[in-house]
Each structure stands twice: as structure tokens, then as C-alpha cells.
Design a protein around this motif. Structure first.
Motif, mmCIF file in Angstrom:
data_model
loop_
_atom_site.group_PDB
_atom_site.id
_atom_site.type_symbol
_atom_site.label_atom_id
_atom_site.label_comp_id
_atom_site.label_asym_id
_atom_site.label_seq_id
_atom_site.Cartn_x
_atom_site.Cartn_y
_atom_site.Cartn_z
ATOM 1 N N ALA A 118 4.763 10.047 -5.523
ATOM 2 C CA ALA A 118 5.033 11.571 -5.101
ATOM 3 C C ALA A 118 6.211 11.884 -5.725
ATOM 4 C CB ALA A 118 5.557 11.490 -3.446
ATOM 5 N N PRO A 119 6.509 13.447 -6.346
ATOM 6 C CA PRO A 119 7.822 13.719 -6.944
ATOM 7 C C PRO A 119 9.006 12.782 -6.600
ATOM 8 C CG PRO A 119 6.810 15.966 -5.545
ATOM 9 C CD PRO A 119 6.200 14.325 -5.405
ATOM 10 N N PRO A 120 10.169 13.047 -7.801
ATOM 11 C CA PRO A 120 10.451 11.915 -7.521
ATOM 12 C C PRO A 120 11.689 12.118 -6.477
ATOM 13 C CG PRO A 120 10.305 12.692 -10.282
ATOM 14 C CD PRO A 120 9.945 13.107 -9.274
ATOM 15 N N LEU A 121 12.415 13.798 -6.071
ATOM 16 C CA LEU A 121 13.076 13.933 -5.139
ATOM 17 C C LEU A 121 12.549 13.964 -4.285
ATOM 18 C CD1 LEU A 121 14.788 15.441 -4.079
ATOM 19 C CD2 LEU A 121 14.081 17.919 -4.388
ATOM 20 N N VAL A 122 11.746 13.207 -3.587
ATOM 21 C CA VAL A 122 10.987 13.045 -2.648
ATOM 22 C C VAL A 122 11.244 11.248 -2.008
ATOM 23 C CG1 VAL A 122 8.541 12.862 -0.800
ATOM 24 C CG2 VAL A 122 8.896 14.282 -1.866
ATOM 25 N N ALA A 123 11.114 10.706 -3.394
ATOM 26 C CA ALA A 123 11.537 9.385 -3.387
ATOM 27 C C ALA A 123 13.476 9.180 -2.881
ATOM 28 C CB ALA A 123 11.230 8.500 -4.247
ATOM 29 N N ARG A 124 14.128 10.064 -3.057
ATOM 30 C CA ARG A 124 15.372 9.912 -3.393
ATOM 31 C C ARG A 124 15.617 10.312 -1.060
ATOM 32 N NH1 ARG A 124 18.329 11.481 -8.172
ATOM 33 N NH2 ARG A 124 20.216 9.644 -6.905
ATOM 34 N N TRP A 125 14.624 10.878 -1.041
ATOM 35 C CA TRP A 125 15.330 10.836 0.717
ATOM 36 C C TRP A 125 14.867 10.078 1.478
ATOM 37 C CZ3 TRP A 125 12.788 16.451 0.061
ATOM 38 C CH2 TRP A 125 13.849 17.404 -0.093
ATOM 39 N N VAL A 126 14.284 8.739 0.981
ATOM 40 C CA VAL A 126 13.735 7.732 1.936
ATOM 41 C C VAL A 126 15.313 7.291 2.395
ATOM 42 C CG1 VAL A 126 13.094 5.658 1.527
ATOM 43 C CG2 VAL A 126 11.258 7.410 0.278
ATOM 44 N N PRO A 127 16.092 6.708 2.095
ATOM 45 C CA PRO A 127 17.253 6.227 2.553
ATOM 46 C C PRO A 127 17.319 7.391 3.940
ATOM 47 C CG PRO A 127 17.521 6.590 -0.114
ATOM 48 C CD PRO A 127 16.509 6.883 0.266
ATOM 49 N N PHE A 128 17.490 8.690 3.906
ATOM 50 C CA PHE A 128 18.197 9.185 4.699
ATOM 51 C C PHE A 128 16.466 8.849 5.892
ATOM 52 C CE2 PHE A 128 17.276 12.430 7.419
ATOM 53 C CZ PHE A 128 18.312 12.628 8.713
ATOM 54 N N ALA A 129 15.536 8.305 5.796
ATOM 55 C CA ALA A 129 14.591 8.448 6.825
ATOM 56 C C ALA A 129 14.809 6.693 7.119
ATOM 57 C CB ALA A 129 12.855 8.268 6.390
ATOM 58 N N ALA A 130 14.953 5.662 6.666
ATOM 59 C CA ALA A 130 15.238 4.909 6.894
ATOM 60 C C ALA A 130 16.330 4.248 7.070
ATOM 61 C CB ALA A 130 15.080 3.864 5.674
ATOM 62 N N VAL A 131 17.538 4.834 7.340
ATOM 63 C CA VAL A 131 18.804 4.945 8.496
ATOM 64 C C VAL A 131 18.220 5.473 9.389
ATOM 65 C CG1 VAL A 131 21.303 6.314 8.222
ATOM 66 C CG2 VAL A 131 20.247 5.520 6.381
ATOM 67 N N ALA A 132 18.276 6.998 9.578
ATOM 68 C CA ALA A 132 17.556 7.844 11.020
ATOM 69 C C ALA A 132 17.014 6.822 12.360
ATOM 70 C CB ALA A 132 16.589 9.127 10.204
ATOM 71 N N ALA A 133 15.743 6.002 11.682
ATOM 72 C CA ALA A 133 14.772 5.007 12.157
ATOM 73 C C ALA A 133 15.558 3.741 13.023
ATOM 74 C CB ALA A 133 13.640 4.760 10.720
ATOM 75 N N ALA A 134 16.597 3.414 11.835
ATOM 76 C CA ALA A 134 16.789 1.586 11.967
ATOM 77 C C ALA A 134 18.937 2.264 12.507
ATOM 78 C CB ALA A 134 18.010 2.096 11.222
ATOM 79 N N ASN A 135 18.821 4.203 12.979
ATOM 80 C CA ASN A 135 19.771 4.337 14.250
ATOM 81 C C ASN A 135 19.095 4.234 14.993
ATOM 82 O OD1 ASN A 135 22.601 4.487 13.654
ATOM 83 N ND2 ASN A 135 21.712 6.527 11.803
#
Length: 319
Positions: A169-186
Motif C-alpha cells: 500500500a502507499p507509505p501513508l497508509v502504513a503509517r496509520w497502522v499504529p493508530f489501528a493497533a492502539v484503538a484495537a488494544a484500548n
């Protein structure tokens, strides 16, 4: 100055307004208070307790009381009155969370880096969630361990899975992965760390602080509000920072990559700062619930004892 009738436990600012909540959270998250020695914090606690007992030292001013309350709220648990560990205090959330989030956004390319920083973040979150739980509902070391492992595993699985999925995927999409992980973990970390509140209920009171019983529905509502607020607070910094750093040369030229990390930490601090994000949500430390929304047995017991005098109950939902 006459201080008779001064309510030391009442918020200094109106929590029903955005500005009131803003000033309140600026107060309790003031990172300068995290640097104060325990002796100074204990002095503030003693002054707060003296005010509650109606035995204030002569010459005490209202500003001294407000400052003592600020220190007390920043360092002592509202249920137990015990001094909280430094890392779990709200006054440590801005510098601690800002640094960890910035590093998660910066080091996202390799699996080892993703695993390490997600582990650090979830360890930090687990300690914060435990420290700011409703202490009226005890949790065993085994339950703490299960909650920690479950939340950390969820974050790692989400981060690593999405990181591998977005390789093309475009580099920008990969940089949003940490937020998805944080949201799921919360969504896992907070309920698991505070599972005893859901299983056994949390203490509810009337508007005067008189205890009325324990409610599981109140616990579910409070924990849900905490989850929503945590994810919402993380969203601005973790979603707006990557495109700014990736696409903009306004602050730092793209070729000077070693400055991208400090820049991201700074931007996360501005965009995700807890004092400005939390007031956007109508949730304060204490929440309320209509008696009609409680469990039938508890609702009937309150109505039979108090009639229509008690329409709402109040409880500490934690932070």
C-alpha cells in the motif's frame, strides 16, 4: 478570609462546559506536578483532609486550597486516597504518552520495531488503566496478568498483521497502522484490566455521596466512556501527524530524516495533549446514570427506600 462551607471536593470549574473541563484537565495533567517530591504532595493531602474535617490552619487562603486540591487530584487516587505510582498519574500522561506515541509513529517499518513499541505502549497503558481504575472493585494479580497479556497480544497481532498487509500500500497508509493497533488494544486493555467492575459492579451514590449499592450497568457505561475517550484522544495525533511529516516540508526538509522523530513527538504532544482532547468529550471523572436505567433489583430497592427523591446515581468511572 472566611472559608466556611468551602467544598474541597467540588471541581473548581463547571464540568458542564467545555472551558470548565478544559481548565480542570489542564490542572490535573500539569506535568510540572509530576516532578514534585512526595513530601510536598503529602502536605497538599494533609491540607485537603484538614479542609474536609473543618480544621483548616489559621490564615489558609482559597488559592492555597485550590493548589492543594490540584496536587491532590494529580497524585492521589480518588477512591483510596493513596499516592499513585508516578507513571500511572494523569500528570505524567502528556510527556509519557507523547514520547511513546511519537516513537510508534516513527518506527513502524520493521516487525521487530513494531513489536517493541507496541509492547512498550501496552505496558504503559496497562499501568495507567490499573492506576486509574475504580479501586472499590479489587482485581487479583492473575486477572492483571491475563488483561495485560490479552491487550498486548491484541495490539501486536493488529499492528503486525496490518503492517504486513499494507506492504504494497502507499507509505501513508502504513503509517496509520499504529493508530489501528492502539484503538484495537484500548478496546481490550481497559475492559480486561477493569473486569471486576463489570462482573461485580461499581459503587453508586446519590448527589450527596450517600452509597446506594453496586451496579454492573454503571460499570459498563463508565468503562465504555473511558474507551471512547482514550481512542478519541489518540486519533488527532496519530492520524494527522503522519501525513504532515510525510508530505510537508513546512517544518523540516524531507531529506533531514533524523529530525522526523523529534518532530513527530512534538506534533503528537500538540495534537494529542490530554488536557485539550478530553474536554471535547462530555465525560468527567465522575459520571451519572438515571435510576430507571439500573438493574431492576437495584432500581426497585432505591425507589422503595427513597421514592422519587433520587432520580440519578453517580459513580467514579476512572480515567
Amino acid at each position: 478570609m472566611e472559608l466556611g462551607g468551602f467544598d474541597i471536593d467540588a471541581p473548581r470549574w463547571d464540568q458542564g462546559t467545555f472551558m470548565g473541563r478544559l481548565w480542570h484537565f489542564f490542572s490535573i495533567t500539569d506535568c510540572r506536578t509530576a516532578l514534585l517530591p512526595d513530601a510536598r504532595l503529602d502536605e497538599a493531602k494533609a491540607l485537603v483532609e484538614s479542609c474536609r474535617a473543618g480544621t483548616l490552619p489559621p490564615g489558609t487562603t482559597k488559592e492555597q486550597l485550590y493548589y492543594a486540591k490540584k496536587l491532590y487530584d494529580s497524585a492521589f487516587h480518588p477512591d483510596t486516597g493513596d499516592r499513585m505510582n508516578l507513571i500511572g498519574r494523569m500528570s505524567f500522561q502528556v510527556p509519557g504518552g507523547m514520547a511513546i506515541t511519537g516513537f510508534m509513529l516513527q518506527f513502524y517499518r520493521t516487525v521487530p520495531a513494531v513489536v517493541f513499541w507496541q509492547w512498550v505502549n501496552q505496558s504503559f497503558n496497562a499501568l495507567v488503566n490499573y492506576t486509574n481504575r475504580n479501586a472499590a472493585s479489587p482485581i487479583t494479580p492473575k486477572q492483571i496478568g491475563v488483561a495485560y497479556v490479552t491487550a498486548t497480544s491484541t495490539a501486536l497481532a493488529t499492528a503486525v498483521g496490518l503492517n504486513l498487509y499494507t506492504k504494497r500500500a502507499p507509505p501513508l497508509v502504513a503509517r496509520w497502522v499504529p493508530f489501528a493497533a492502539v484503538a484495537a488494544a484500548n478496546c481490550v486493555n481497559i475492559p480486561m484490566m477493569r473486569q471486576q467492575e463489570i462482573l461485580n459492579g461499581i459503587a453508586i451514590t446519590d448527589e450527596n455521596g450517600n452509597r446506594l449499592g453496586h451496579s454492573q450497568k454503571a460499570a459498563v457505561k463508565g468503562i465504555t466512556q473511558v474507551v471512547i475517550s482514550r481512542v478519541t484522544m489518540a486519533a488527532p495525533g496519530m492520524t494527522l501527524t503522519p501525513p504532515t511529516v510525510t508530505r510537508s516540508c513546512l517544518f523540516v526538509p524531507q531529506r533531514i530524516t533524523f529530525l522526523h522523530g523529534p518532530l513527530q513527538v512534538m506534533m503528537v504532544g500538540v495534537l494529542t495533549a490530554e488536557p485539550t482532547a478530553k474536554p471535547l468529550l462530555p465525560f468527567s471523572v465522575f459520571s451519572s446514570m438515571a435510576v430507571s436505567k439500573l438493574e431492576p433489583e437495584l432500581r426497585d430497592a432505591i425507589v422503595s427506600q427513597h421514592g422519587d427523591a433520587v432520580r440519578y446515581v453517580y459513580f467514579n468511572k476512572g480515567l
